[in-house]
Design a protein around this motif. Structure first.
Motif, PDB file in Angstrom:
ATOM      1  N   ILE A 173     -22.595 -93.836 -32.671  1.00  0.00           N
ATOM      2  CA  ILE A 173     -22.267 -92.750 -33.631  1.00  0.00           C
ATOM      3  C   ILE A 173     -23.102 -92.208 -34.386  1.00  0.00           C
ATOM      4  CG2 ILE A 173     -20.233 -92.346 -35.425  1.00  0.00           C
ATOM      5  CD1 ILE A 173     -19.135 -93.834 -32.720  1.00  0.00           C
ATOM      6  N   GLU A 174     -23.609 -91.228 -34.020  1.00  0.00           N
ATOM      7  CA  GLU A 174     -24.706 -90.578 -34.767  1.00  0.00           C
ATOM      8  C   GLU A 174     -24.533 -89.100 -35.050  1.00  0.00           C
ATOM      9  OE1 GLU A 174     -27.778 -91.137 -31.867  1.00  0.00           O
ATOM     10  OE2 GLU A 174     -28.348 -93.458 -32.773  1.00  0.00           O
ATOM     11  N   LYS A 175     -23.160 -88.519 -34.646  1.00  0.00           N
ATOM     12  CA  LYS A 175     -22.932 -86.963 -35.061  1.00  0.00           C
ATOM     13  C   LYS A 175     -21.126 -87.215 -35.168  1.00  0.00           C
ATOM     14  CE  LYS A 175     -24.206 -85.519 -30.673  1.00  0.00           C
ATOM     15  NZ  LYS A 175     -24.791 -84.583 -29.771  1.00  0.00           N
ATOM     16  N   THR A 176     -20.773 -85.906 -35.232  1.00  0.00           N
ATOM     17  CA  THR A 176     -19.190 -86.038 -35.319  1.00  0.00           C
ATOM     18  C   THR A 176     -18.684 -86.245 -33.826  1.00  0.00           C
ATOM     19  OG1 THR A 176     -19.171 -84.095 -36.773  1.00  0.00           O
ATOM     20  CG2 THR A 176     -17.200 -84.398 -35.291  1.00  0.00           C
ATOM     21  N   VAL A 177     -17.825 -87.491 -33.676  1.00  0.00           N
ATOM     22  CA  VAL A 177     -17.192 -87.922 -32.659  1.00  0.00           C
ATOM     23  C   VAL A 177     -15.811 -87.913 -32.439  1.00  0.00           C
ATOM     24  CG1 VAL A 177     -19.203 -89.394 -32.154  1.00  0.00           C
ATOM     25  CG2 VAL A 177     -17.237 -90.232 -33.626  1.00  0.00           C
ATOM     26  N   LEU A 178     -15.137 -87.850 -31.456  1.00  0.00           N
ATOM     27  CA  LEU A 178     -13.645 -88.101 -31.273  1.00  0.00           C
ATOM     28  C   LEU A 178     -13.265 -89.410 -30.830  1.00  0.00           C
ATOM     29  CD1 LEU A 178     -10.758 -86.985 -30.908  1.00  0.00           C
ATOM     30  CD2 LEU A 178     -11.403 -85.911 -28.808  1.00  0.00           C
ATOM     31  N   ALA A 179     -12.667 -90.218 -31.122  1.00  0.00           N
ATOM     32  CA  ALA A 179     -12.129 -91.511 -30.751  1.00  0.00           C
ATOM     33  C   ALA A 179     -10.696 -91.252 -30.004  1.00  0.00           C
ATOM     34  CB  ALA A 179     -12.402 -92.701 -31.543  1.00  0.00           C
ATOM     35  N   ALA A 180     -10.511 -91.101 -29.054  1.00  0.00           N
ATOM     36  CA  ALA A 180      -9.278 -90.741 -28.273  1.00  0.00           C
ATOM     37  C   ALA A 180      -8.735 -91.818 -27.428  1.00  0.00           C
ATOM     38  CB  ALA A 180      -9.290 -89.389 -27.597  1.00  0.00           C
ATOM     39  N   LEU A 181      -7.423 -91.907 -27.099  1.00  0.00           N
ATOM     40  CA  LEU A 181      -6.786 -93.024 -26.332  1.00  0.00           C
ATOM     41  C   LEU A 181      -5.535 -92.306 -25.938  1.00  0.00           C
ATOM     42  CD1 LEU A 181      -4.057 -94.218 -28.109  1.00  0.00           C
ATOM     43  CD2 LEU A 181      -6.116 -95.315 -29.168  1.00  0.00           C
ATOM     44  N   ALA A 182      -5.084 -92.557 -24.445  1.00  0.00           N
ATOM     45  CA  ALA A 182      -3.969 -92.249 -23.837  1.00  0.00           C
ATOM     46  C   ALA A 182      -3.401 -93.515 -23.244  1.00  0.00           C
ATOM     47  CB  ALA A 182      -4.018 -91.184 -22.672  1.00  0.00           C
ATOM     48  N   VAL A 183      -1.884 -93.814 -23.489  1.00  0.00           N
ATOM     49  CA  VAL A 183      -1.525 -95.353 -23.292  1.00  0.00           C
ATOM     50  C   VAL A 183       0.088 -94.807 -22.850  1.00  0.00           C
ATOM     51  CG1 VAL A 183      -0.827 -97.380 -24.272  1.00  0.00           C
ATOM     52  CG2 VAL A 183      -2.863 -96.275 -24.890  1.00  0.00           C
ATOM     53  N   TYR A 184       0.182 -95.498 -21.791  1.00  0.00           N
ATOM     54  CA  TYR A 184       1.654 -95.580 -21.054  1.00  0.00           C
ATOM     55  C   TYR A 184       2.402 -96.527 -21.681  1.00  0.00           C
ATOM     56  CZ  TYR A 184       0.466 -92.357 -17.284  1.00  0.00           C
ATOM     57  OH  TYR A 184       0.290 -91.418 -16.603  1.00  0.00           O
ATOM     58  N   ILE A 185       3.487 -96.238 -22.570  1.00  0.00           N
ATOM     59  CA  ILE A 185       4.537 -97.320 -23.092  1.00  0.00           C
ATOM     60  C   ILE A 185       5.551 -97.245 -22.067  1.00  0.00           C
ATOM     61  CG2 ILE A 185       5.818 -98.090 -24.870  1.00  0.00           C
ATOM     62  CD1 ILE A 185       2.833 -98.170 -25.431  1.00  0.00           C
ATOM     63  N   GLY A 186       5.960 -98.289 -21.129  1.00  0.00           N
ATOM     64  CA  GLY A 186       6.904 -98.031 -20.018  1.00  0.00           C
ATOM     65  C   GLY A 186       6.329 -96.918 -19.334  1.00  0.00           C
ATOM     66  N   LYS A 187       7.009 -96.035 -18.890  1.00  0.00           N
ATOM     67  CA  LYS A 187       6.769 -94.869 -17.956  1.00  0.00           C
ATOM     68  C   LYS A 187       6.504 -93.699 -18.927  1.00  0.00           C
ATOM     69  CE  LYS A 187      10.110 -95.907 -14.552  1.00  0.00           C
ATOM     70  NZ  LYS A 187      11.101 -95.299 -13.546  1.00  0.00           N
ATOM     71  N   THR A 188       6.322 -93.965 -20.278  1.00  0.00           N
ATOM     72  CA  THR A 188       6.129 -92.507 -21.150  1.00  0.00           C
ATOM     73  C   THR A 188       4.583 -92.716 -21.500  1.00  0.00           C
ATOM     74  OG1 THR A 188       8.286 -92.772 -22.094  1.00  0.00           O
ATOM     75  CG2 THR A 188       6.541 -91.483 -23.381  1.00  0.00           C
ATOM     76  N   ARG A 189       3.795 -91.591 -21.483  1.00  0.00           N
ATOM     77  CA  ARG A 189       2.419 -91.512 -21.825  1.00  0.00           C
ATOM     78  C   ARG A 189       2.076 -90.735 -23.245  1.00  0.00           C
ATOM     79  NH1 ARG A 189      -1.956 -87.863 -21.078  1.00  0.00           N
ATOM     80  NH2 ARG A 189      -3.837 -88.742 -20.557  1.00  0.00           N
ATOM     81  N   LEU A 190       1.462 -91.675 -24.090  1.00  0.00           N
ATOM     82  CA  LEU A 190       1.282 -91.102 -25.346  1.00  0.00           C
ATOM     83  C   LEU A 190      -0.113 -90.943 -25.625  1.00  0.00           C
ATOM     84  CD1 LEU A 190       4.146 -93.150 -27.090  1.00  0.00           C
ATOM     85  CD2 LEU A 190       4.475 -90.984 -26.253  1.00  0.00           C
ATOM     86  N   ILE A 191      -0.611 -90.131 -26.470  1.00  0.00           N
ATOM     87  CA  ILE A 191      -1.956 -89.988 -26.879  1.00  0.00           C
ATOM     88  C   ILE A 191      -2.099 -90.219 -28.548  1.00  0.00           C
ATOM     89  CG2 ILE A 191      -2.429 -88.633 -24.791  1.00  0.00           C
ATOM     90  CD1 ILE A 191      -2.352 -86.003 -26.658  1.00  0.00           C
ATOM     91  N   ASP A 192      -3.143 -90.391 -28.955  1.00  0.00           N
ATOM     92  CA  ASP A 192      -3.681 -90.300 -30.274  1.00  0.00           C
ATOM     93  C   ASP A 192      -5.223 -90.542 -30.410  1.00  0.00           C
ATOM     94  OD1 ASP A 192      -3.191 -90.686 -33.075  1.00  0.00           O
ATOM     95  OD2 ASP A 192      -1.942 -92.486 -33.036  1.00  0.00           O
ATOM     96  N   ASN A 193      -5.605 -90.259 -31.789  1.00  0.00           N
ATOM     97  CA  ASN A 193      -6.927 -90.175 -31.912  1.00  0.00           C
ATOM     98  C   ASN A 193      -7.242 -90.289 -33.216  1.00  0.00           C
ATOM     99  OD1 ASN A 193      -7.527 -87.170 -32.904  1.00  0.00           O
ATOM    100  ND2 ASN A 193      -6.121 -86.955 -31.246  1.00  0.00           N
ATOM    101  N   PHE A 194      -8.772 -90.060 -33.456  1.00  0.00           N
ATOM    102  CA  PHE A 194      -9.542 -89.705 -34.798  1.00  0.00           C
ATOM    103  C   PHE A 194     -10.567 -89.299 -34.665  1.00  0.00           C
ATOM    104  CE2 PHE A 194     -11.233 -94.265 -34.267  1.00  0.00           C
ATOM    105  CZ  PHE A 194     -12.600 -93.810 -34.612  1.00  0.00           C
TER     106      PHE A 194
END
Length: 280
Positions: A255-276
């Motif tokens: 982490i030395e400059k602006t970064v995006l920490a992103a994730l995509a996860v299936y909960i059951g059959k539903t794909r959800l995303i989140d990040n910071f």
């Protein structure tokens, strides 16, 4: 509030507002509106006129994705938009946006190759194509997108720069439920047990964000800690957890400059995303 379904109707109204010297704020959506969309619409109120498009874009769904089942409630969306002071809703049929002879697409490299672009290979081609069409139809001064779709936001900003589209793209913060879950139209797919399990996404985001804020620079360590949290939830199946450069969307080791920490996860059959996003 006016509701129109054709490109000609939109252009007629935009031309009128242009002649009156009005500024236009634009919020493109796929409908089934919630408070996340509402925050974008309210921000767009800094303009003289607010346009919302409601269009479930078939081009951004892969062959086995949820196009047919994507939630829709146009009557409810109309009421919500009117309550927020929207001036015009553009609600086209797919045939209005894509004629039988349609064969022109907007493709992008580099920014679309990681994260959601890797697991959904046709997605951003569809997004870029429809958003560029909407920008040309609505000709807004400013357009508003949520940070929840952070990769999409970065891609649209780059597309606007590359294609010299005369619009200011404005990113707006993630809107969350009281328990932390990022607002999403797909949250409606979750049953009661899955809804509880889905909290693991925002919990993993919080853990990663706290590590960075406390001075941790090792992207691999941060990512592994987030993964461990998600894997502690039996109903969760990871699509990806990645830390990437905030501009290029390419993976970083430190982490030395602006970064995006992103994730995509299936909960059951539903794909959800989140990040910071961590800005330096």
């Amino acid at each position: 509030m006016e509701v129109v379904s054709t490109i000609d109707q939109v252009r007629e109204r935009i031309k009128q507002w242009g002649n009156e010297g009005k500024t236009i704020g634009f919020v493109p959506t796929m409908g089934y509106l919630h408070e996340g969309h509402g925050s974008l619409i309210q921000k767009a109120g800094e303009n003289d006129k607010v346009v919302v498009s409601i269009f479930v874009n078939p081009m951004q769904f892969g062959p086995n994705e949820d196009l047919a089942n994507y939630p829709r409630d146009f009557e409810k969306d109309k009421i919500y938009c009117e309550s927020l002071g929207v001036d015009l809703i553009f609600h086209p049929d797919p045939k209005e946006m894509y004629s039988e002879r349609f064969c022109t697409y907007v493709d992008m490299s580099i920014l679309t190759e990681e994260l959601c672009g890797k697991s959904r290979p046709v997605h951003f081609r569809g997004v870029c194509t429809v958003v560029s069409k909407l920008f040309h139809i609505v000709q807004p001064d400013r357009a508003y997108f949520g940070q929840k779709d952070a990769q999409q936001l970065a891609i649209i900003k780059q597309m606007v720069e590359d294609l010299n589209i005369d619009v200011e793209v404005i990113g707006c913060p993630i809107i969350r439920e009281r328990d932390g879950l990022a607002k999403s139209s797909r949250n409606t797919y979750l049953n009661k047990e899955e809804r509880v399990a889905a909290l693991v996404l925002s919990q993993a985001v919080k853990i990663g964000e706290e590590l960075v804020l406390n001075g941790e620079k090792d992207a691999t360590l941060i990512k592994e800690t987030m993964i461990a949290k998600i894997e502690s939830e039996p109903l969760a199946k990871i699509d990806y957890v990645k830390i990437v450069d905030g501009l290029t969307m390419q993976p970083v080791e430190r982490i030395e400059k602006t970064v995006l920490a992103a994730l995509a996860v299936y909960i059951g059959k539903t794909r959800l995303i989140d990040n910071f996003i961590f800005e330096i």
